[in-house]
Enzyme design. Structure first.
Site, PDB file in Angstrom:
ATOM      1  CG  HIS A 181      -5.373   5.321   4.068  1.00  0.00           C
ATOM      2  ND1 HIS A 181      -4.820   4.692   2.988  1.00  0.00           N
ATOM      3  CD2 HIS A 181      -4.341   5.849   4.770  1.00  0.00           C
ATOM      4  CE1 HIS A 181      -3.505   4.830   3.028  1.00  0.00           C
ATOM      5  NE2 HIS A 181      -3.188   5.527   4.102  1.00  0.00           N
TER       6      HIS A 181
ATOM      7  CG  ASP B 268      -1.859   1.230   1.222  1.00  0.00           C
ATOM      8  OD1 ASP B 268      -2.466   1.498   0.157  1.00  0.00           O
ATOM      9  OD2 ASP B 268      -1.977   1.918   2.243  1.00  0.00           O
ATOM     10  CB  SER B 269       0.195   4.756  -0.874  1.00  0.00           C
ATOM     11  OG  SER B 269      -0.975   4.887  -0.084  1.00  0.00           O
TER      12      SER B 269
ATOM     13  CD  GLU C 104      -0.510   7.363   5.329  1.00  0.00           C
ATOM     14  OE1 GLU C 104       0.686   7.578   5.565  1.00  0.00           O
ATOM     15  OE2 GLU C 104      -0.955   6.206   5.172  1.00  0.00           O
TER      16      GLU C 104
ATOM     17  CE1 TYR D 182       2.875   6.065  -3.272  1.00  0.00           C
ATOM     18  CE2 TYR D 182       1.858   4.266  -4.508  1.00  0.00           C
ATOM     19  CZ  TYR D 182       2.950   4.790  -3.842  1.00  0.00           C
ATOM     20  OH  TYR D 182       4.107   4.048  -3.758  1.00  0.00           O
ATOM     21  N   GLY D 183      -2.976   9.307  -3.710  1.00  0.00           N
ATOM     22  CA  GLY D 183      -4.294   9.607  -4.295  1.00  0.00           C
ATOM     23  C   GLY D 183      -4.400  10.885  -5.089  1.00  0.00           C
TER      24      GLY D 183
ATOM     25  CB  CYS E 189      -2.902   0.689  -2.656  1.00  0.00           C
ATOM     26  SG  CYS E 189      -2.888   2.448  -3.036  1.00  0.00           S
ATOM     27  CG  ASN E 190      -9.309   0.853  -3.457  1.00  0.00           C
ATOM     28  OD1 ASN E 190     -10.093   0.106  -4.015  1.00  0.00           O
ATOM     29  ND2 ASN E 190      -9.132   0.821  -2.149  1.00  0.00           N
ATOM     30  CB  THR E 191      -4.500   5.195  -5.396  1.00  0.00           C
ATOM     31  OG1 THR E 191      -5.453   5.674  -4.444  1.00  0.00           O
ATOM     32  CG2 THR E 191      -4.077   6.323  -6.296  1.00  0.00           C
TER      33      THR E 191
ATOM     34  CB  CYS F 255      -9.711   4.786  -0.048  1.00  0.00           C
ATOM     35  SG  CYS F 255      -8.128   5.302   0.674  1.00  0.00           S
TER      36      CYS F 255
HETATM   37  N1  DGL Z   1      -4.978   3.175   0.636  1.00  0.00           N
HETATM   38  C1  DGL Z   1      -4.890   3.850  -0.627  1.00  0.00           C
HETATM   39  C2  DGL Z   1      -6.097   3.490  -1.478  1.00  0.00           C
HETATM   40  O1  DGL Z   1      -6.727   2.466  -1.205  1.00  0.00           O
HETATM   41  C3  DGL Z   1      -4.674   5.311  -0.381  1.00  0.00           C
HETATM   42  C4  DGL Z   1      -4.056   5.995  -1.489  1.00  0.00           C
HETATM   43  C5  DGL Z   1      -3.279   7.228  -1.140  1.00  0.00           C
HETATM   44  O2  DGL Z   1      -2.138   7.080  -0.734  1.00  0.00           O
HETATM   45  O3  DGL Z   1      -3.815   8.318  -1.340  1.00  0.00           O
HETATM   46  O4  DGL Z   1      -6.432   4.161  -2.432  1.00  0.00           O
END
Ligand code: DGL
Length: 273
Positions: A194, A10-11, A158, A42-43, A73-75, A192
């Protein structure tokens, strides 16, 4: 044939909410978690940047002996997965696999709605990619899907600000925006990893009768099914029930913040990519 852990990427910390459920579903496997905390979130980053960062982390996990990597991580799943699967993997090592978490969520979301109107809360990157719209259409073509990008939610989580009253403003704003898009929405997916940390606040601004889905269990069940259907990959995954945590930022920092995502204390080490 060498065996190795399953890589979970994940990010930042979000993937820990998925890993927790994967371990509860498949406790006998070994896991190696990598959070790219130094470069999160990352988003709000460009397609190219998310792809480059994700690819570097996948390469690292491959070098650390993972044959199977889950982008929790979805992004990254939205912006990097397809290119990695189609372009990079055949050159790096065609016998290895990288899986994302959008498809397993898209496969089941239609089972939870009576109205046929579903909501997706996600990062701006995931929303802009339209990955959820495209994937859900494959499984439930008649569903009406409404998306809402929540750019502040990952930074709040975060930075450990998600418990504070200041976070309410940002949660309410995006819940209201989403529910204004259709008053028939009866299922909302937290797209997401998070966002489960914000569940109490999300529920505060949720009308009765609307269900919120979290991805952890969905992804865990889908991984169990994948390993059953792919015995050749299952045989490459070591099974001594261990879990190691790595972060591109400070290990101490990760230990202090990661525990609330993972649900228990953890030991983490810094990793140079
Ligand atoms: N957990 C990441 C997701 O599912 C967060 C991405 C991010 O870092 O903005 O998209």
């Amino acid at each position: 044939m060498t065996q190795g852990p399953i890589g979970i990427f994940d990010s930042g910390y979000g993937g820990l909410t998925v890993l927790k459920e994967i371990i509860s579903e498949l406790p006998e496997y070994d896991y190696l978690y990598l959070g790219d905390n130094a470069r999160a979130p990352y988003g709000t980053r460009s397609f190219e940047t998310v792809y480059q960062y994700t690819l570097e982390c996948v390469e690292k996990l491959f070098k650390m002996n993972c044959s199977l990597v889950i982008l929790a991580c979805n992004t990254s799943s939205a912006k990097a997965l397809r290119t990695i699967q189609q372009q990079d993997l055949p050159q790096m090592d065609p016998s290895k696999r990288v899986l994302g978490i959008i498809r397993p969520s898209a496969e089941i979301i239609g089972d939870y709605t009576s109205s046929g109107h579903v909501g997706i809360l996600a990062t701006p990157g995931t929303v802009a990619s339209n990955s959820y719209l495209m994937e859900i259409r494959k499984f439930f073509p008649a569903l009406k899907v409404f998306q809402e990008a929540c750019p502040m939610w990952v930074p709040l989580v975060e930075n450990n600000e998600h418990y504070n009253p200041g976070a309410n403003y940002f949660v309410q704003k995006h819940m209201d925006n989403l529910l204004r898009k259709s008053s028939y929405i009866d299922v909302i997916l937290m797209g997401c990893t998070h966002y489960p940390l914000l569940i109490n606040k999300i529920q505060q601004f949720l009308p009765g009768g609307v269900r919120v889905l979290e991805q952890g269990r969905i992804v865990a069940k889908s991984l169990a099914d994948y390993l059953k259907r792919h015995p050749e990959m299952d045989a490459r995954c070591s099974k001594t029930g261990t879990c190691q945590f790595f972060t591109t930022n400070s290990g101490e920092f990760f230990e202090a913040h990661g525990a609330s995502f993972f649900g228990q204390p953890l030991r983490a080490r810094h990793l140079e990519l």
